[in-house]
Design an enzyme around this catalytic site. Sequence first.
Site, PDB file in Angstrom:
ATOM      1  N   HIS A   1       0.798  -1.236   0.000  1.00 51.11           N
ATOM      2  CA  HIS A   1       0.000   0.000   0.000  1.00 51.11           C
ATOM      3  C   HIS A   1       0.825   1.278   0.000  1.00 51.11           C
ATOM      4  O   HIS A   1       0.269   2.370  -0.112  1.00 51.11           O
ATOM      5  CB  HIS A   1      -0.950   0.020   1.203  1.00 51.11           C
TER       6      HIS A   1
HETATM    7  C1  UD1 Z   1      -1.956   5.381   6.143  1.00 53.43           C
HETATM    8  C2  UD1 Z   1      -0.618   5.827   6.748  1.00 53.43           C
HETATM    9  C3  UD1 Z   1       0.387   4.700   6.608  1.00 53.43           C
HETATM   10  C4  UD1 Z   1      -0.134   3.406   7.198  1.00 53.43           C
HETATM   11  C5  UD1 Z   1      -1.478   3.089   6.566  1.00 53.43           C
HETATM   12  C6  UD1 Z   1      -2.098   1.827   7.124  1.00 53.43           C
HETATM   13  C7  UD1 Z   1      -0.094   8.219   6.541  1.00 53.43           C
HETATM   14  C8  UD1 Z   1       0.763   9.195   5.850  1.00 53.43           C
HETATM   15  N1  UD1 Z   1      -0.081   6.983   6.033  1.00 53.43           N
HETATM   16  O1  UD1 Z   1      -1.736   5.137   4.765  1.00 53.43           O
HETATM   17  O2  UD1 Z   1       1.575   5.055   7.297  1.00 53.43           O
HETATM   18  O3  UD1 Z   1       0.785   2.368   6.946  1.00 53.43           O
HETATM   19  O4  UD1 Z   1      -2.370   4.190   6.796  1.00 53.43           O
HETATM   20  O5  UD1 Z   1      -3.149   1.404   6.279  1.00 53.43           O
HETATM   21  O6  UD1 Z   1      -0.748   8.561   7.501  1.00 53.43           O
HETATM   22  N2  UD1 Z   1      -9.160   4.699   1.889  1.00 53.43           N
HETATM   23  C9  UD1 Z   1     -10.397   4.137   1.827  1.00 53.43           C
HETATM   24  N3  UD1 Z   1     -11.006   3.797   3.007  1.00 53.43           N
HETATM   25  C10 UD1 Z   1     -10.412   3.988   4.203  1.00 53.43           C
HETATM   26  C11 UD1 Z   1      -9.140   4.580   4.250  1.00 53.43           C
HETATM   27  C12 UD1 Z   1      -8.528   4.918   3.086  1.00 53.43           C
HETATM   28  O7  UD1 Z   1     -10.967   3.944   0.773  1.00 53.43           O
HETATM   29  O8  UD1 Z   1     -11.017   3.636   5.240  1.00 53.43           O
HETATM   30  C13 UD1 Z   1      -8.462   5.023   0.614  1.00 53.43           C
HETATM   31  C14 UD1 Z   1      -8.705   6.408   0.115  1.00 53.43           C
HETATM   32  O9  UD1 Z   1      -8.743   6.349  -1.273  1.00 53.43           O
HETATM   33  C15 UD1 Z   1      -7.438   7.135   0.540  1.00 53.43           C
HETATM   34  C16 UD1 Z   1      -6.394   6.044   0.451  1.00 53.43           C
HETATM   35  O10 UD1 Z   1      -7.080   4.865   0.817  1.00 53.43           O
HETATM   36  O11 UD1 Z   1      -7.133   8.223  -0.273  1.00 53.43           O
HETATM   37  C17 UD1 Z   1      -5.239   6.258   1.365  1.00 53.43           C
HETATM   38  O12 UD1 Z   1      -5.658   6.461   2.731  1.00 53.43           O
HETATM   39  P1  UD1 Z   1      -4.758   7.349   3.709  1.00 53.43           P
HETATM   40  O13 UD1 Z   1      -5.305   7.358   5.065  1.00 53.43           O
HETATM   41  O14 UD1 Z   1      -4.443   8.654   3.075  1.00 53.43           O
HETATM   42  O15 UD1 Z   1      -3.356   6.614   3.733  1.00 53.43           O
HETATM   43  P2  UD1 Z   1      -2.952   5.074   3.744  1.00 53.43           P
HETATM   44  O16 UD1 Z   1      -2.364   4.775   2.416  1.00 53.43           O
HETATM   45  O17 UD1 Z   1      -4.020   4.186   4.270  1.00 53.43           O
END
Ligand code: UD1
Length: 364
Positions: free
Chosen positions: A206
């Site tokens: 991811h």
């Molecule tokens: C975040 C953390 C990362 C951690 C990871 C665990 C930061 C910078 N990154 O990354 O360190 O390893 O969490 O998973 O804080 N999304 C959904 N549903 C959700 C959450 C996210 O669809 O419940 C999708 C959205 O499109 C979003 C993308 O995932 O834009 C990324 O989510 P985000 O919280 O920005 O970062 P992670 O890649 O999950």
Amino acid sequence: MKIINVVGTRPNFIKIAPIMEQMSMVSAIDPFLLHTGQHYDESMNQVFFDQLGIPKPDMYFGVGSGNNANQVSEIIKCIDPILDQERPDALLVVGDVNSTVACAWAASYRKIPVIHVEAGLRSFDRSMPEEVNRIITDQLSDLLFVTEKSGMDNLFREGIDSEKIHFVGNVMVDTIKKYRYLAERDSRVLETLKLKSKQYVVLTLHRPSNVDNISTLKSILEAVRKLSEELKIVFPLHPRTREKIKEFDLEYITKSFSTIGPLSYLDMVCLMSQAKLVLTDSGGIQEETTILGIPCVTMRENTERPITIEKGTNQLGGNNGEGIWSVARNILKSGGKKGSIPNLWDGKAANRIVKIISSWSAKG
Ligand code: UD1
């Protein structure tokens, strides 16, 4: 002593569970749980609260997704009035995600002491938002709880006062030690996916550096596809990775894997515990596979958790397909390293943390 405990993402829930449990046993501590809502899908969020017995948050922001700067600024805007209203004696953050740094920053402006659990880890790679988050959070913290020796060395080198730093072990380990037996007893994930113990590989992916770039993602997936000729590949997909595979038209590669949605905690622990090998770019999974004694290839050029390589079952594979394939192939041939359990990864980290917080607060 009122303490605001902050969570936002999936790995935070796993880390806060034992801390909340230990705090609930100390009458002098009044814990307040704040959820930023960085992760919000049922499968990335509520299921962890249910399985790990985490109490319902006292406050939920629902900040959702966004780029790093937007997410951090949105969280700071949301938490500032809460800090004013609740006037906590301290704010506790875990890990290195955007919710961690944002809340530490806001508390620090209001002169509220910051407690950081999982302090001192460094990948020395500032292109990762997590590394920036770690450095800033540690600089702003008044009590720093460290999981491995490298963390102590890093904090001393960065000039943090040694009186603030405590080597306590790893709260992620507290959780996996508590739930491993239950996971292997109750989870039906192997039957559901028609898997046999030690006859499959688990893949998780991811990190933006791996999935946001088409050639990197393609090269990693091609390498895993080659492995799939020997062993079944189980791929629980993070939402970001699902989007990218679709956007880059790479489904023709992943169709040879068992691709599934995000798993619950118990299913993931059960799946990892019976795997032949785990391929990952996650931080927490490097630690969990070390505890489970399962070989792990970290698909990154570096790790902020070097103890999992020195003592544990982890090996770096880099993030190009050829490198990953050759490290993984060697492990499949040789069975991989045996590994041993790092110092203080004994399931009692949260207990130590809460004791230290209590005596720190008694000293005023
Ligand atoms: C975040 C953390 C990362 C951690 C990871 C665990 C930061 C910078 N990154 O990354 O360190 O390893 O969490 O998973 O804080 N999304 C959904 N549903 C959700 C959450 C996210 O669809 O419940 C999708 C959205 O499109 C979003 C993308 O995932 O834009 C990324 O989510 P985000 O919280 O920005 O970062 P992670 O890649 O999950």
